[in-house]
Write a protein that holds these residues in place. Structure first.
Motif, PDB file in Angstrom:
ATOM      1  N   THR A   1      -4.919   0.327  -2.471  1.00  0.00           N
ATOM      2  CA  THR A   1      -5.511  -0.963  -2.672  1.00  0.00           C
ATOM      3  C   THR A   1      -5.026  -1.686  -4.104  1.00  0.00           C
ATOM      4  O   THR A   1      -4.174  -0.930  -4.887  1.00  0.00           O
ATOM      5  CB  THR A   1      -7.046  -0.751  -3.126  1.00  0.00           C
ATOM      6  OG1 THR A   1      -7.239   0.127  -4.451  1.00  0.00           O
ATOM      7  CG2 THR A   1      -7.875  -0.063  -1.752  1.00  0.00           C
TER       8      THR A   1
ATOM      9  N   PRO B   1       0.790  -1.175  -0.063  1.00  0.00           N
ATOM     10  CA  PRO B   1      -0.063   0.016   0.021  1.00  0.00           C
ATOM     11  C   PRO B   1       0.771   1.245  -0.088  1.00  0.00           C
ATOM     12  O   PRO B   1       0.325   2.420   0.230  1.00  0.00           O
ATOM     13  CB  PRO B   1      -0.667  -0.214   1.380  1.00  0.00           C
ATOM     14  CG  PRO B   1       0.132  -0.763   2.272  1.00  0.00           C
ATOM     15  CD  PRO B   1       0.955  -1.887   1.290  1.00  0.00           C
TER      16      PRO B   1
ATOM     17  N   TYR C   1      -6.306  -7.775   2.675  1.00  0.00           N
ATOM     18  CA  TYR C   1      -6.918  -6.891   1.566  1.00  0.00           C
ATOM     19  C   TYR C   1      -8.263  -7.508   1.441  1.00  0.00           C
ATOM     20  O   TYR C   1      -8.345  -8.662   0.827  1.00  0.00           O
ATOM     21  CB  TYR C   1      -6.039  -6.835   0.302  1.00  0.00           C
ATOM     22  CG  TYR C   1      -4.588  -6.522   0.428  1.00  0.00           C
ATOM     23  CD1 TYR C   1      -4.196  -4.889   0.384  1.00  0.00           C
ATOM     24  CD2 TYR C   1      -3.574  -7.059   0.743  1.00  0.00           C
ATOM     25  CE1 TYR C   1      -2.905  -4.324   0.453  1.00  0.00           C
ATOM     26  CE2 TYR C   1      -2.016  -6.754   1.197  1.00  0.00           C
ATOM     27  CZ  TYR C   1      -2.276  -5.297   0.853  1.00  0.00           C
ATOM     28  OH  TYR C   1      -0.604  -4.892   0.937  1.00  0.00           O
TER      29      TYR C   1
END
Length: 327
Positions: free
Chosen positions: A55, A50, A76
């Protein structure tokens, strides 16, 4: 038909490997500093998640062909769709894609009939709790390597048949290798919808078919037509709730031929270790150790308790396999 045991021997190293218990997945290879430096020298972008993007999908959307996306350790909760060619999506050890509460596929490499996605790599992820783990669709030259894909189960029991660990759809010249696929709802690995010239090598497919236990229709590796000229090599396929390897052609579809199934270790599956049904023809099944299958404890038509099953007429070549058979 009469039952017999194929007596031709496999290489000693392969037989010894069959006796081994299940092995833990090896840690995914992390991208080296040399690789990153070489990418920079070539003008290839290296996008970090990140650090640079919060994302994975944001990094994918920003990437250009040839870029490397490096995903750091962490969990995630997102779905990732890749429609750009020549992306390398690589996870460091401990990167988990968790689909808890989500539907669909964890990672979906998706092209079109007119413009397939080419040269995408997905490596090193743990993908769990989606309805499907990793799907490659309308693609060429994809490489799906060293991922752990598990517990992907359809939310709606009536859609249980979609719950695969890794699936190729209408994909060619691609590779699925060194993945650990386990406890998925229907199949560990599935190759279908006209996929051709793909290689499924050195994967471990354990205990898949968890949602199909009522009918024992799960499968470790499933090839369904019309899907030709694929290779299923050197995989370890254990304790699936159904077949170990199933090659089957739906009624009324085109031929399913040219499949090579060789040097796989296939044990303790509920139904046959290798089953050819449909009936496909012109496939080669060679030098597999498929002993100790049909463990469901009762007879299941049409695939009665054999390790090796070929639906009549037997139009495939079977050479030097170990296991009981119906032919």
């Amino acid at each position: 038909g009469p039952k017999h045991v194929a007596t031709a021997l496999l290489p000693l190293a392969l037989i010894a490997a069959c006796a081994d218990g299940p092995r833990m997945p090896s840690a995914p290879a992390e991208p080296s500093a040399a690789l990153i430096a070489a990418a920079a020298d070539e003008g290839t972008g290296v996008l970090h998640v990140p650090r640079d993007f919060s994302t994975i999908q944001a990094a994918v959307d920003a990437a250009s062909p040839g870029d490397i996306i490096l995903v750091a350790a962490g969990t995630y909760t997102e779905k990732v769709v890749i429609t750009t060619s020549d992306l390398r999506l690589r996870a460091r050890e401990g990167a988990v894609l968790d689909g808890a509460g989500l539907t669909g596929a964890g990672i979906h490499v998706r092209g079109t009939t007119a413009q397939p996605v080419a040269g995408v790599e997905v490596q090193g992820f743990e993908v769990k709790n989606f309805e499907q783990g990793i799907v490659v669709e309308q693609a060429a030259g994809a490489r799906i390597r060293r991922n752990e894909v598990h517990h992907n189960v359809a939310r709606n029991p009536q859609m249980a048949f979609i719950a695969h660990g890794i699936e190729l759809r209408a994909t060619r010249d691609s590779e699925i290798s060194q993945n650990f696929v386990h406890h998925n709802g229907t199949a560990g690995i599935q190759v279908r919808l006209g996929s051709t010239r793909n290689v499924v090598r050195a994967n471990r497919a354990h205990e898949n078919g968890t949602r199909r236990m009522a009918t024992w229709e799960g499968v470790g590796i499933f090839v369904t037509g019309p899907t030709n000229d694929n290779e299923i090599l050197e995989n370890e396929i254990l304790r699936n709730h159904g077949w170990g390897i199933l090659v089957a052609r739906p009624a009324g579809t085109g031929p399913l031929t040219g499949t090579v199934i060789a040097q796989n270790r296939i044990h303790e599956n509920a139904r046959a270790g290798i089953a050819i049904m449909g009936p496909p023809s012109g496939n080669l099944i060679r030098q597999n150790n498929a002993t100790g299958n049909s463990r469901a404890g009762f007879t299941l038509a049409p695939c009665y308790p054999f390790d090796l099953f070929d639906e009549l007429p037997v139009d495939n070549v079977w050479e030097r396999n170990q296991g009981t058979s119906n032919f």
